[in-house]
Design a protein around this motif. Structure first.
Motif, PDB file in Angstrom:
ATOM      1  N   GLY A   7       0.807  -1.219   0.000  1.00  0.00           N
ATOM      2  CA  GLY A   7       0.000   0.000   0.000  1.00  0.00           C
ATOM      3  C   GLY A   7       0.833   1.257   0.000  1.00  0.00           C
ATOM      4  O   GLY A   7       0.489   2.252  -0.666  1.00  0.00           O
ATOM      5  N   VAL A   8       1.938   1.233   0.740  1.00  0.00           N
ATOM      6  CA  VAL A   8       2.870   2.366   0.718  1.00  0.00           C
ATOM      7  C   VAL A   8       3.368   2.586  -0.713  1.00  0.00           C
ATOM      8  O   VAL A   8       3.481   3.718  -1.201  1.00  0.00           O
ATOM      9  CB  VAL A   8       4.055   2.131   1.676  1.00  0.00           C
ATOM     10  N   GLY A   9       3.652   1.489  -1.415  1.00  0.00           N
ATOM     11  CA  GLY A   9       4.106   1.591  -2.800  1.00  0.00           C
ATOM     12  C   GLY A   9       3.096   2.251  -3.708  1.00  0.00           C
ATOM     13  O   GLY A   9       3.451   3.052  -4.583  1.00  0.00           O
ATOM     14  N   VAL A  10       1.811   1.947  -3.519  1.00  0.00           N
ATOM     15  CA  VAL A  10       0.755   2.582  -4.327  1.00  0.00           C
ATOM     16  C   VAL A  10       0.773   4.090  -4.115  1.00  0.00           C
ATOM     17  O   VAL A  10       0.721   4.880  -5.072  1.00  0.00           O
ATOM     18  CB  VAL A  10      -0.630   2.005  -3.974  1.00  0.00           C
ATOM     19  N   GLY A  11       0.854   4.527  -2.848  1.00  0.00           N
ATOM     20  CA  GLY A  11       0.880   5.961  -2.559  1.00  0.00           C
ATOM     21  C   GLY A  11       2.087   6.652  -3.161  1.00  0.00           C
ATOM     22  O   GLY A  11       1.962   7.721  -3.786  1.00  0.00           O
ATOM     23  N   GLU A  12       3.253   6.039  -3.004  1.00  0.00           N
ATOM     24  CA  GLU A  12       4.475   6.678  -3.486  1.00  0.00           C
ATOM     25  C   GLU A  12       4.574   6.672  -5.009  1.00  0.00           C
ATOM     26  O   GLU A  12       5.329   7.462  -5.583  1.00  0.00           O
ATOM     27  CB  GLU A  12       5.694   6.022  -2.845  1.00  0.00           C
ATOM     28  N   ALA A  13       3.803   5.807  -5.663  1.00  0.00           N
ATOM     29  CA  ALA A  13       3.806   5.772  -7.130  1.00  0.00           C
ATOM     30  C   ALA A  13       3.256   7.050  -7.746  1.00  0.00           C
ATOM     31  O   ALA A  13       3.466   7.316  -8.931  1.00  0.00           O
ATOM     32  CB  ALA A  13       2.987   4.574  -7.613  1.00  0.00           C
ATOM     33  N   THR A  14       2.565   7.862  -6.961  1.00  0.00           N
ATOM     34  CA  THR A  14       1.983   9.092  -7.502  1.00  0.00           C
ATOM     35  C   THR A  14       3.000  10.204  -7.688  1.00  0.00           C
ATOM     36  O   THR A  14       2.786  11.115  -8.497  1.00  0.00           O
ATOM     37  CB  THR A  14       0.883   9.630  -6.556  1.00  0.00           C
ATOM     38  N   LEU A  15       4.101  10.159  -6.941  1.00  0.00           N
ATOM     39  CA  LEU A  15       4.957  11.340  -6.853  1.00  0.00           C
ATOM     40  C   LEU A  15       5.833  11.575  -8.078  1.00  0.00           C
ATOM     41  O   LEU A  15       5.710  12.604  -8.745  1.00  0.00           O
ATOM     42  CB  LEU A  15       5.822  11.260  -5.587  1.00  0.00           C
ATOM     43  N   SER A  16       6.739  10.669  -8.360  1.00  0.00           N
ATOM     44  CA  SER A  16       7.771  10.972  -9.358  1.00  0.00           C
ATOM     45  C   SER A  16       7.251  11.214 -10.769  1.00  0.00           C
ATOM     46  O   SER A  16       7.658  12.191 -11.415  1.00  0.00           O
ATOM     47  CB  SER A  16       8.837   9.873  -9.352  1.00  0.00           C
ATOM     48  N   PRO A  17       6.355  10.363 -11.329  1.00  0.00           N
ATOM     49  CA  PRO A  17       5.870  10.676 -12.686  1.00  0.00           C
ATOM     50  C   PRO A  17       5.226  12.056 -12.774  1.00  0.00           C
ATOM     51  O   PRO A  17       5.466  12.811 -13.726  1.00  0.00           O
ATOM     52  CB  PRO A  17       4.852   9.560 -12.955  1.00  0.00           C
ATOM     53  N   SER A  18       4.413  12.397 -11.779  1.00  0.00           N
ATOM     54  CA  SER A  18       3.747  13.702 -11.783  1.00  0.00           C
ATOM     55  C   SER A  18       4.749  14.831 -11.584  1.00  0.00           C
ATOM     56  O   SER A  18       4.670  15.881 -12.245  1.00  0.00           O
ATOM     57  CB  SER A  18       2.687  13.742 -10.671  1.00  0.00           C
TER      58      SER A  18
END
Length: 453
Positions: free
Chosen positions: A118-129
């Motif tokens: 779940g932490v991975g899902v949240g952190e997936a939002t940051l770098s591409p954006s």
């Protein structure tokens, strides 16, 4: 009328405000890597209390996070090419912060594994954006430095997790349980997840001060913005497959060495030299901070300097130098003096950091705006599946299954440097000339006047 709420109306934002945006996004990046890397200091108590092997702990540090980070990263990258990127980041920071805090309450390995997913899902939002936002805020001549400052958050977060986390670990009780409201009885080491996770909620509120910028370099058709289907987007991303994939895989194996080193060096000092993990974490954390920050800033500065001199593939050249630097560092874990090892680790840590911003910039420059976040997500997919998913695992695999001896961790780290450095070097070299040709052609196209005017 703008399609997105809060879009930035000013066509040329001030450089001062642009750097404010980068600073705040970097703070979010630091937070994400504090959450990610704290496990490196908790190997011994996690193994003891949850009855785990090195390999099982490595899956918590790598694969559990990387699986969902990478898969959801592509979905979120697609969304970020079409929706408000700032709001995506705000949601993600709040999610990963809450789930990191909830790791304090896990009772079993399975619960821990799924919480890390779940932490991975949240952190997936940051770098591409964030990559896409930064590219819209900065001119090309300053982009690699700006991207490197943001990427510096990776290494600041990793270093702070080791340095500050080591001090916190040293003060925690080694036996007994702690009673926490809502969560009940928890192990002392679990308290760290509350201390690191909850402050991220403040950062998510600060990101509301970022204004969504107008998108630059947008593909247009008949005078209007082109909306691309997923198939069309992927076709554009992979228009130059050899070049794009060489950057992705070359950078991924640099990260492979970096993640494996960060995850296991404190344990290496503990097993090989008898250093207490807090001492090892603090000492290596300070080295990692100094080396990584200087490395990432040097990489961005040198890449931009080469671009100004007309060397279009200068960003890839930084990767080639970095991979060679990692490869020649393979002997360091075999040195018999712990203090000398600590000093020498500055070299690979410097080179592991140096290509990250330059490579991310290279990917952004290959793509039109409508696929920048998606291409960044695929770039990060390779970095995290190979780097985060396999880097810590390779060290544990060699230690558990090849050498079958916990004390052989030094040889496992040697293998990490050799595999990471050599494969990274090979792929960067494969894309070097092709990237130069693409960029030269693009520069020539930009010089051609429209309608002969």
């Amino acid at each position: 009328m703008n399609e997105q709420p809060g879009i930035f109306e000013q066509k040329t934002p001030s450089l001062r405000y642009s750097w404010y945006v980068v600073g705040l996004l970097t703070l979010a990046n630091i937070s994400s890597f504090l959450d990610r890397q704290i496990l490196a200091l908790l190997v011994a108590p996690i193994k003891r209390d949850l009855h785990l092997s090195d390999t099982e702990v490595s899956l918590l540090m790598g694969l559990s996070f990387a699986m969902f980070y990478t898969v959801f990263g592509i979905v979120i990258g697609r969304l970020a090419d079409r929706a408000n990127r700032r709001n995506i980041i705000i949601t993600g920071i709040a999610l990963w912060s809450l789930l990191t805090a909830l790791c304090a309450g896990v009772k079993t390995y399975s619960q821990f594994f799924f919480a890390r997913m779940g932490v991975g899902v949240g952190e997936a939002t940051l770098s591409p954006s964030a990559y896409s936002i930064i590219t819209d805020y900065f001119p090309r001549r300053k982009l690699a430095v700006a991207m490197s400052v943001f990427t510096m958050g990776i290494f600041l977060g990793s270093g702070l997790a080791l340095a500050i986390g080591a001090a916190l670990v040293a003060k925690l009780p080694t036996t007994g349980m702690l009673d926490v409201p809502v969560l009940g009885s928890i192990y002392p080491w679990q308290k760290l997840f509350l201390m690191i996770g909850l402050p991220g909620l403040i950062i998510s509120l600060l990101v509301f001060t970022i204004r969504e910028p107008i998108r630059k370099d947008v593909m247009k058709k008949d005078g209007g913005r082109t909306r691309l289907s997923l198939r069309e987007s992927l076709r554009i991303v992979f228009q130059h497959p050899k070049t794009f994939l060489s950057i992705c895989v070359g950078t991924a194996f640099t990260a492979f060495a970096s993640y494996g080193t960060t995850a296991w060096v404190p344990t290496y000092f503990n097993r090989t030299f008898g250093w207490a993990v807090p001492k090892a974490g603090l000492s290596f954390g300070l080295v990692l901070l100094a080396a990584s920050v200087s490395g990432i800033l040097w990489g961005g500065w040198y890449a931009d300097r080469l671009i100004k001199k007309g060397i279009q593939n200068g960003r890839i050249r930084v990767g080639i130098i970095a991979a060679a630097g990692i490869l020649v560092s393979f002997f360091i874990p075999l040195v018999s003096s712990p203090n000398l090892v600590l000093v020498l680790l500055f070299v690979p840590a410097f080179f592991m950091a140096s290509p990250m911003g330059a490579s991310a910039t290279a990917v952004q420059e290959l793509m039109p705006n409508q696929v920048r976040a998606l291409s960044s997500a695929i770039f990060l997919f390779s970095i995290n599946m190979i780097g985060l998913g396999l880097g810590p695992y390779l060290v544990a695999f060699f230690t558990d299954s090849v050498f079958k001896d916990e004390m052989a961790i030094r040889f496992s780290l040697v293998a990490l440097f050799i595999v990471g450095g050599s494969v990274s070097l090979l792929f960067y070299l494969l894309g070097y000339n092709d990237y130069n040709k693409i960029m030269e052609q693009r520069r020539e196209t930009e010089r051609i006047p429209v309608n002969g005017g």
